[in-house]
Design a protein around this motif. Sequence first.
Motif: not given
Length: 172
Positions: A4-19, A50-58
Motif C-alpha cells: 500500500a501507498t500511504f500519506d498523512l495530512e496533519c495540522s502541523d509538522l510536529r505531533s505535539n502541536f498538530g493533529v 483507525s489509520t494504524r489498523n488500516e496500515l497494519a493490514k499491509y
Amino acid sequence: MRIATFDLECSDLRSNFGVLLAAGVKSYQEEPKVLTKGRLGVNDKELCVSTRNELAKYDILIGFYSLGFDLKFLNSRLLYWNEPTLPRRLHIDLYRIAKRYFNTHSKSLATLTAFLGISGKTHIDFQLWMRAAMEGDRKAIAIIAEHCRQDLFITEKLHDRLKSLINSISLA
C-alpha cells in the motif's frame, strides 16, 4: 504480499502541536481509502487508531518522506493517546531514494513528479488548512482529503517510475 501507498495530512509538522486531519491508504492499483472520521477538535485518537489498523493490514508500505514524517507523526500521536504504535513492516520511502539518486534543485514530491512528467500534484491554501484544523470546516477537510487522495496516486506513479532503480539498489 499486500502493498500500500500511504500519506498523512496533519495540522502541523510536529505531533505535539498538530493533529491528524486525514490519512490515505491505497492498495497497489486500486482505489484509495481516505480516512477523515474520528477527530473532534484536538482529539484525533479514533482517526489515529483507525489509520494504524488500516496500515497494519499491509506487508509493505510506500510513502514519500514517510519515514521522516508520516510514521513518526502517527506513532507519536498513538503514544500520546496511550495506544500501541504501528507494528514494524517493510517500508519504501521514495524521498530517501530521491535524496540519494536525484540531482534536482529540490527533492520534494512536487518537484520530482513535475520533473518526471507525473501530473496531479495539488496545492492547498494555508487558510484552508487553518479552517480544517481550527474550525473543523467540513468543506476544507473534504478538499484536504482530495489532496491526500491525489498524493496517493502520484506517489504510486513515482514508485512505478523508480521501480527499476529500487530493485537495483540496497535500501539499507
